[in-house]
Design an enzyme around this catalytic site. Structure first.
Site, mmCIF file in Angstrom:
data_model
loop_
_atom_site.group_PDB
_atom_site.id
_atom_site.type_symbol
_atom_site.label_atom_id
_atom_site.label_comp_id
_atom_site.label_asym_id
_atom_site.label_seq_id
_atom_site.Cartn_x
_atom_site.Cartn_y
_atom_site.Cartn_z
ATOM 1 N N ARG A 1 3.225 -6.299 8.903
ATOM 2 C CA ARG A 1 2.602 -5.295 9.650
ATOM 3 C C ARG A 1 3.050 -4.910 10.946
ATOM 4 O O ARG A 1 3.056 -3.767 11.188
ATOM 5 C CB ARG A 1 1.254 -5.761 9.735
ATOM 6 C CG ARG A 1 0.459 -5.920 8.457
ATOM 7 C CD ARG A 1 -1.226 -6.095 8.623
ATOM 8 N NE ARG A 1 -1.662 -5.997 7.330
ATOM 9 C CZ ARG A 1 -2.511 -6.907 6.940
ATOM 10 N NH1 ARG A 1 -3.161 -8.258 7.476
ATOM 11 N NH2 ARG A 1 -3.337 -6.464 5.560
ATOM 12 N N LYS B 1 0.743 -1.045 0.067
ATOM 13 C CA LYS B 1 0.020 -0.029 0.047
ATOM 14 C C LYS B 1 0.979 1.291 -0.016
ATOM 15 O O LYS B 1 2.126 1.353 0.113
ATOM 16 C CB LYS B 1 -0.760 -0.043 1.179
ATOM 17 C CG LYS B 1 -1.847 -1.312 0.869
ATOM 18 C CD LYS B 1 -2.747 -1.267 2.348
ATOM 19 C CE LYS B 1 -3.721 -2.072 2.288
ATOM 20 N NZ LYS B 1 -4.662 -2.330 3.693
ATOM 21 N N HIS C 1 -1.957 -5.545 1.658
ATOM 22 C CA HIS C 1 -3.192 -6.382 1.534
ATOM 23 C C HIS C 1 -2.828 -7.750 0.901
ATOM 24 O O HIS C 1 -1.918 -7.785 0.099
ATOM 25 C CB HIS C 1 -3.969 -5.620 0.355
ATOM 26 C CG HIS C 1 -5.342 -6.677 -0.114
ATOM 27 N ND1 HIS C 1 -6.414 -6.448 0.936
ATOM 28 C CD2 HIS C 1 -5.245 -7.371 -1.205
ATOM 29 C CE1 HIS C 1 -7.290 -7.542 -0.101
ATOM 30 N NE2 HIS C 1 -6.537 -8.015 -1.060
ATOM 31 N N PHE D 1 -15.470 2.654 7.212
ATOM 32 C CA PHE D 1 -14.151 2.830 6.735
ATOM 33 C C PHE D 1 -13.956 2.970 5.581
ATOM 34 O O PHE D 1 -12.863 3.334 5.006
ATOM 35 C CB PHE D 1 -13.337 1.887 7.481
ATOM 36 C CG PHE D 1 -13.292 0.511 7.082
ATOM 37 C CD1 PHE D 1 -12.913 -0.030 5.903
ATOM 38 C CD2 PHE D 1 -14.013 -0.517 8.020
ATOM 39 C CE1 PHE D 1 -13.055 -1.362 5.562
ATOM 40 C CE2 PHE D 1 -14.300 -1.743 7.644
ATOM 41 C CZ PHE D 1 -13.676 -2.173 6.289
ATOM 42 N N ARG E 1 -0.789 -14.712 4.212
ATOM 43 C CA ARG E 1 -1.474 -14.035 5.456
ATOM 44 C C ARG E 1 -0.441 -14.218 6.537
ATOM 45 O O ARG E 1 -0.574 -13.391 7.480
ATOM 46 C CB ARG E 1 -2.779 -14.465 5.723
ATOM 47 C CG ARG E 1 -3.459 -14.242 4.392
ATOM 48 C CD ARG E 1 -5.065 -14.648 4.728
ATOM 49 N NE ARG E 1 -5.728 -13.864 5.444
ATOM 50 C CZ ARG E 1 -5.996 -12.301 5.453
ATOM 51 N NH1 ARG E 1 -5.755 -11.629 4.236
ATOM 52 N NH2 ARG E 1 -6.578 -11.666 6.395
#
Length: 145
Positions: free
Chosen positions: A104, A11, A117, A59, A87
């Site tokens: 993350r 992102k 993502h 959101f 993931r």
């Protein structure tokens, strides 16, 4: 060996931090190979279409604005159990809850700016990959055993 493909997006916050190479290296180190990759600035229509499943969520507007705030890296990753592996490498959506050593936990600053993502199922991976890539843009290469 269940070879799968999954969509991964780095992102805008990941690009701003200059961690594209570090993120791709993490995927490769865990056996996920980028078989398609593109730097792209999403249009509002593309972001709204991609995240349409969240349209009714509070959101949604902020998510779309964030995703069009700068370029993203779109990737198709291929490897054994790619969806789950991706993931696991990314970590929990909320970086505060992500395990140590995940993307993350190491690079994201908030649940809104969570750096990456990844498709959440094999079925969605197929849909998401087709949203951004034609089959002729995706390549495979031999696996080492």
């Amino acid at each position: 060996m269940a070879i799968e493909r999954t969509l991964s997006i780095i992102k805008p916050d990941g690009l701003e931090k200059g961690v594209i190479g570090k993120i791709i290296s993490r995927f490769e180190e865990k056996g996920l190979k980028p078989v398609a990759i593109r730097l792209q600035h999403l249009s509002q229509a593309q972001a709204e279409g991609f995240y349409a499943v969240h349209k009714a969520r509070p959101f949604f507007k902020d998510l779309v604005q964030f995703m069009i705030s700068g370029p993203v890296v779109l990737m198709v990753l291929e490897g054994e159990n790619a969806v789950l592996a991706n993931r696991d490498i990314m970590g929990a959506t909320n970086p505060a809850q992500a395990a140590e050593g995940t993307i993350r936990k190491d690079f994201a600053t908030s649940i809104d700016k969570n750096t990456v993502h990844g498709s959440d199922s094999l079925e969605n991976a197929k849909i998401e990959i087709a949203y951004f890539f034609r089959e002729t843009e995706i390549h495979s290469y031999p696996y080492q055993k």
